[in-house]
Design a protein around this motif. Sequence first.
Motif, PDB file in Angstrom:
ATOM      1  N   ILE A  37      -7.344   4.637  -1.093  1.00  0.00           N
ATOM      2  CA  ILE A  37      -6.113   3.965  -0.677  1.00  0.00           C
ATOM      3  C   ILE A  37      -6.126   2.552  -1.245  1.00  0.00           C
ATOM      4  O   ILE A  37      -7.009   1.760  -0.927  1.00  0.00           O
ATOM      5  CB  ILE A  37      -6.000   3.888   0.854  1.00  0.00           C
ATOM      6  CG1 ILE A  37      -6.183   5.264   1.489  1.00  0.00           C
ATOM      7  CG2 ILE A  37      -4.659   3.280   1.254  1.00  0.00           C
ATOM      8  CD1 ILE A  37      -6.371   5.218   2.992  1.00  0.00           C
ATOM      9  N   SER A  76      -3.234   6.669  10.134  1.00  0.00           N
ATOM     10  CA  SER A  76      -2.657   5.592   9.324  1.00  0.00           C
ATOM     11  C   SER A  76      -3.749   4.570   9.042  1.00  0.00           C
ATOM     12  O   SER A  76      -4.543   4.236   9.933  1.00  0.00           O
ATOM     13  CB  SER A  76      -1.499   4.939  10.076  1.00  0.00           C
ATOM     14  OG  SER A  76      -0.921   3.916   9.298  1.00  0.00           O
ATOM     15  N   GLN A 131       0.859  -1.168   0.000  1.00  0.00           N
ATOM     16  CA  GLN A 131       0.000   0.000   0.000  1.00  0.00           C
ATOM     17  C   GLN A 131       0.898   1.220   0.000  1.00  0.00           C
ATOM     18  O   GLN A 131       2.046   1.137   0.433  1.00  0.00           O
ATOM     19  CB  GLN A 131      -0.972  -0.022   1.190  1.00  0.00           C
ATOM     20  CG  GLN A 131      -0.351  -0.292   2.550  1.00  0.00           C
ATOM     21  CD  GLN A 131      -1.394  -0.344   3.661  1.00  0.00           C
ATOM     22  OE1 GLN A 131      -1.432  -1.269   4.465  1.00  0.00           O
ATOM     23  NE2 GLN A 131      -2.219   0.674   3.750  1.00  0.00           N
ATOM     24  N   PRO A 132       0.384   2.358  -0.497  1.00  0.00           N
ATOM     25  CA  PRO A 132       1.233   3.551  -0.553  1.00  0.00           C
ATOM     26  C   PRO A 132       1.605   4.013   0.848  1.00  0.00           C
ATOM     27  O   PRO A 132       0.876   3.794   1.805  1.00  0.00           O
ATOM     28  CB  PRO A 132       0.351   4.582  -1.268  1.00  0.00           C
ATOM     29  CG  PRO A 132      -1.032   4.074  -1.152  1.00  0.00           C
ATOM     30  CD  PRO A 132      -0.950   2.593  -1.047  1.00  0.00           C
ATOM     31  N   THR A 133       2.734   4.681   0.941  1.00  0.00           N
ATOM     32  CA  THR A 133       3.232   5.117   2.246  1.00  0.00           C
ATOM     33  C   THR A 133       2.445   6.296   2.787  1.00  0.00           C
ATOM     34  O   THR A 133       2.108   6.333   3.970  1.00  0.00           O
ATOM     35  CB  THR A 133       4.709   5.497   2.137  1.00  0.00           C
ATOM     36  OG1 THR A 133       5.434   4.397   1.607  1.00  0.00           O
ATOM     37  CG2 THR A 133       5.280   5.883   3.493  1.00  0.00           C
ATOM     38  N   GLU A 134       2.161   7.252   1.918  1.00  0.00           N
ATOM     39  CA  GLU A 134       1.486   8.463   2.380  1.00  0.00           C
ATOM     40  C   GLU A 134       0.614   9.049   1.284  1.00  0.00           C
ATOM     41  O   GLU A 134       0.929   8.948   0.101  1.00  0.00           O
ATOM     42  CB  GLU A 134       2.519   9.510   2.823  1.00  0.00           C
ATOM     43  CG  GLU A 134       1.918  10.763   3.424  1.00  0.00           C
ATOM     44  CD  GLU A 134       2.963  11.676   4.049  1.00  0.00           C
ATOM     45  OE1 GLU A 134       3.827  11.189   4.783  1.00  0.00           O
ATOM     46  OE2 GLU A 134       2.899  12.900   3.792  1.00  0.00           O
ATOM     47  N   CYS A 142      -4.598  -1.289  -2.011  1.00  0.00           N
ATOM     48  CA  CYS A 142      -3.840  -2.348  -1.340  1.00  0.00           C
ATOM     49  C   CYS A 142      -3.799  -3.547  -2.278  1.00  0.00           C
ATOM     50  O   CYS A 142      -4.848  -4.001  -2.751  1.00  0.00           O
ATOM     51  CB  CYS A 142      -4.515  -2.727  -0.028  1.00  0.00           C
ATOM     52  SG  CYS A 142      -3.821  -4.188   0.799  1.00  0.00           S
ATOM     53  N   THR A 189      -0.822   3.197   5.322  1.00  0.00           N
ATOM     54  CA  THR A 189      -0.813   4.422   4.524  1.00  0.00           C
ATOM     55  C   THR A 189      -1.159   5.584   5.432  1.00  0.00           C
ATOM     56  O   THR A 189      -2.238   5.595   6.041  1.00  0.00           O
ATOM     57  CB  THR A 189      -1.832   4.354   3.369  1.00  0.00           C
ATOM     58  OG1 THR A 189      -1.496   3.275   2.505  1.00  0.00           O
ATOM     59  CG2 THR A 189      -1.860   5.660   2.596  1.00  0.00           C
TER      60      THR A 189
END
Lengths: 111, 115
Positions: A20, A85, A6-9, A22, A105
């Motif tokens: 978001i 998060s 999944q993207p970090t931020e 995944c 994320t």
Amino acid sequence: GQNIDQPTEMTATEGAIVQINCTYQTSGFNGLFWYQQHAGEAPTFLSYNVLDGLEEKGRFSSFLSRSKGYSYLLLKELQMKDSASYLCAVKQDDSWGKLQFGAGTQVVVTP
Amino acid sequence: EAGVTQFPSHSVIEKGQTVTLRCDPISGHDNLYWYRRVMGKEIKFLLHFVKESKQDESGMPNNRFLAERTGGTYSTLKVQPAELEDSGVYFCASSQGTGSGTEAFFGQGTRLTVV
């Protein structure tokens, strides 16, 4: 082993929508969970998918495609309190309930 | 109804010392899990109790870690002797069952720092 990516931020403005993603690779898939975690607090359950399709819960929706190994969490009408998060977690068959997590994320909501 | 509670919330110890973390699950939850998150990494499974029995301890890093759940209620996780790489946040979770859609409830975690 398993990969859950999944993207970090992600950053979005108040009132906007954020998605978001995944992706996962696992044998014996038995469900996917999304958790929300504010800094220093317990992860709290948001949603669960085991069959393909969209699950809607108020401002939050989660989608699953088992054939693609893909899920997303959609946050609508973003509020400042949604800054947190977001954790994607997969459950396998015969795992007695243990979860395999992505790294999370971090969503930052700006005014 | 009380949620999953963990003690202490923070612990700073020196390398070589011993630390014991405690988890009180939700009353009536037979399943208790320990997880750990080290800096910058994902939350990883350590072990799973069903009542007082260890169902799965495949995630325990080494024999410096000892988990117990005497009487099938609260659980302790002891690290002896602690090493620098043991630093991280230790989470406990509990659930009534283990089926596909069964939700696990998490505690707020214990932040362990080994210096």
